[in-house]
Write an enzyme that holds these catalytic residues in place. Structure first.
Site, short mmCIF file in Angstrom:
data_model
loop_
_atom_site.label_atom_id
_atom_site.label_comp_id
_atom_site.label_asym_id
_atom_site.label_seq_id
_atom_site.Cartn_x
_atom_site.Cartn_y
_atom_site.Cartn_z
N TYR A 109 0.83 -1.21 0.00
CA TYR A 109 0.00 0.00 0.00
C TYR A 109 0.86 1.25 0.00
CZ TYR A 109 -3.80 3.17 1.33
OH TYR A 109 -4.72 4.19 1.36
N THR A 138 -14.72 5.97 7.53
CA THR A 138 -15.52 5.44 6.43
C THR A 138 -15.90 3.99 6.74
OG1 THR A 138 -13.68 4.49 5.17
CG2 THR A 138 -14.13 6.85 4.86
#
Length: 247
Positions: free
Chosen positions: A154, A189
């Site tokens: 990532y 989120t």
């Protein structure tokens, strides 16, 4: 600050939840027509139904270059062009030390988070130039400038995304296309759903603001960068991180 994006056509990837959904909502509120693309076609369709005919859903996987090419072509065919793009689709990936990171997981994470952005720009750029110019925002992360143990794939993808953004901006800015990156901190989120309270509190503690960010806060900066109010901003990497990177 209100934005007027009437007459503008946009495409947003990873559009059906979290930051992507907030971007689609704010673009539509500002008057833009939006192709809302997501791997979850049902969720994209539900969002389009909620927002009305100016939002068009599209099911696709950004790691598939043919699907990305078709996405841009579909947008141009249905709406008549393309002015704005937000390349937001991304995945987290496994949390493992570098030497233990599986090769298939490495390729999966880079396939979405880096290659998917490259594919998107490859096909968005000619379409935007054909309309006379516009703007692109690539969704990076605070991990586009910081490291994070256990997240080699990532972090590598987001660092590379920032560099790719700067290179593309240099190539196309003189032709009326601005390209920037946004680096959110940890944002509250659905990706954090299921996280235990102690881990959540640990994330909050990393942000001097004393809380996590919201998708609407990231979307507000993103939409500003897409607008003519940011007409002299290109090739930049903008953090929305509650002070995380200032430590």
């Amino acid at each position: 600050m209100s934005l007027d994006l009437s007459g503008k056509i946009a495409v947003v990837t990873g559009a059906a939840s979290g930051i992507g959904e907030a971007v689609v909502r704010q673009l539509a509120q500002a008057g833009a027509q939006v192709l809302a693309a997501d791997i979850d076609g049902n969720a994209a369709a539900a969002l389009a139904t909620a927002l009305g005919p100016q939002v068009l859903p599209f099911a696709m996987d950004v790691s598939d270059p043919d699907a990305v090419r078709h996405m841009v072509r579909h947008c141009v065919e249905r709406f008549g062009g393309l002015h704005l793009a937000v390349n937001n689709a991304g995945i987290g990936g496994a949390s493992l030390e570098t030497a233990d990171y599986p090769l298939d997981e490495w390729h999966r994470v880079l396939g979405v988070n880096l290659h998917g952005v490259f594919y998107s720009m490859k096909y968005e750029i000619p379409a935007i130039l054909a309309t006379g110019g516009g703007a692109i925002v690539n969704m990076a992360s605070i991990l586009g400038s910081n490291g994070w143990a256990g997240s080699a794939a990532y972090v590598a993808a987001k660092h590379a995304l920032v560099g790719m953004t700067k290179s593309a901006a240099l190539e196309y800015s003189a032709r009326g296309l601005r390209i920037n990156a946004v680096g959110p901190g940890f944002i509250d989120t659905p990706m954090l759903d299921g996280m235990d309270r102690q881990a959540y509190a640990g994330l909050v503690a990393l942000h001097p603001a004393g809380r996590l960010g919201t998708a609407d806060e990231v979307a507000a900066l993103t939409c500003f960068l897409l607008s003519e109010k940011a007409s002299f901003i290109t090739g930049s990497y903008h953090l929305v991180d509650g002070g995380f990177s200032a430590r």
